[in-house]
Each structure stands twice: as structure tokens, then as C-alpha cells.
Design an enzyme around this catalytic site. Sequence first.
Site, PDB file in Angstrom:
ATOM      1  CB  SER A 145      -0.887   0.022   1.253  1.00  0.00           C
ATOM      2  OG  SER A 145      -1.539   1.275   1.400  1.00  0.00           O
ATOM      3  CE1 TYR A 155      -3.854  -1.933   5.101  1.00  0.00           C
ATOM      4  CE2 TYR A 155      -3.260   0.290   4.406  1.00  0.00           C
ATOM      5  CZ  TYR A 155      -3.631  -1.009   4.094  1.00  0.00           C
ATOM      6  OH  TYR A 155      -3.772  -1.376   2.781  1.00  0.00           O
TER       7      TYR A 155
END
Length: 250
Positions: A145, A155
Site C-alpha cells: 500500500s 496499517y
Amino acid sequence: MSAEGEFAGKVAVITGGGRGLGKAFGEALAARGATVVLIDLDGKVAAAAAAGMGGRAVGLNGDVADEAGMAALMDRIAAEHGGIDLLINNAGIHSAEANEFIGTLGIARTRRMFDVNVWGVIHCCLAARPHMAGRQGAAVINIASMAAYGAQKAYGVTKLAVRGLTMSFAHEFAGDGIRVNAIAPGLILTDTIRAELAQPVIEHVTAMQIIPRPGEERDIVETMLWLASDRSSFVTGETIRVSGGVTLQI
């Protein structure tokens, strides 16, 4: 070879394959001749997704955080389909609710995110490796990501780990002829993202990009197809950022 048959004879395993990018990856590979196995925590969703792929796909229940379960599942897939050529580690916890500092998220939820986003990649790579070794064009594609760049919250830290695992496994698997790469998507407007993010947030991120349009599933799918193909045969250990240039601001 035509694009439609580019992956004929290949067996592709996709985790988190029941919806979103995982489902889109499966559709693209099945349309180009691959046999596709979709693994999802929700086996019914995976089976429904597979049913729409022209008889070239099956959907199975599986939790990537379960080491023994994934080892058994990869053994089963290889036995039923004659091996594994492509592994796409797409399963992950990525909700907006989970994108918090570790202290805010708490130990239990942070551990679960690492179990899926990080250990899930490790489990699947190690379980699939013996069934991929020596197969022409074997490739692993991890989904990282843009949050891995300048990572601050839990995350992003898990996706930073995915970048590191990509480099590590590229070295480790090279002797088996397996390439390992990753894709770091920016803001991609899947159905899940549209449901989770408010329009002002989407507009804010889009304004940070150099290419001023929302990212779409096809942007990531096309990158996946390139990394899965012989066209990228000299590429391994890389994380390709597909973010409209937003990561250049970090």
C-alpha cells in the site's frame, strides 16, 4: 500468444479473492486462460465470485492467519490442479476503522492485523513455495500500500513489513526460479473504499496526486498482469507504486 490465452495452463491462487481487487484479479486471469483458485475467509463469497468466471475458477474457504490450514490448503490445490504458478497475497485487514495508531487500536486488534497482513503473507508464501518451485514463470505478487511509505499508523506498518518480506522472499525463492514482487496501490475506488470513505476524504487524496483522477481497479489489475507475466521476467524484489503520483509527496 494472444492476451486471451496468455496464462493458459497456469494455476493462480488469490487470497482475499471473494471481492474487491482479489475478485478483479481472478476475473482478469481467468479471462486469459488461467485456472483460478480464490481463497477467502468467507467461502460462500469466494464460491459466488468463482461462479462468474466462466468455469475457470473455484472458491475455497481459508484464513491466511492459520499456518497449518494454509499449508493443507496449498497442498490440496496443488494436488487437484497439478501445482501452483502464481500466488497473489491480496488478503488483508484495511478498513478505515483499523487505520489508527497502535496505542489507539490496541494490542488485540493490532495483533490480528499483523496476523493477517504480515503473517498471512509468510504462511502463504512458505506453503505455496514447494508447489511453485521450478515451474516456468512462477511468480508471487504481494499487495502492499502507499501507506507503507512514511508509515505512521498500524496499517501502514504492516504494509511496510510486506515491502520487506517481498525483498526477503525474492532472495530466498530465487534459487527455485520464483520471482517475488509487490504492488503498492494508492487510493483505488473499489466498492469497499467507496462505502468506507467520505467523499471529502476521497477528494483530499485525489488532490494530492499528480494524475488528477481517482484510481480504479483496472489500474492495479494491469500492473498485476504485467508482474505475473513473462514481460516482467527480469523484475524481482520490487514494490511498484500505483498511486497517481501521490507517494512522490511523501
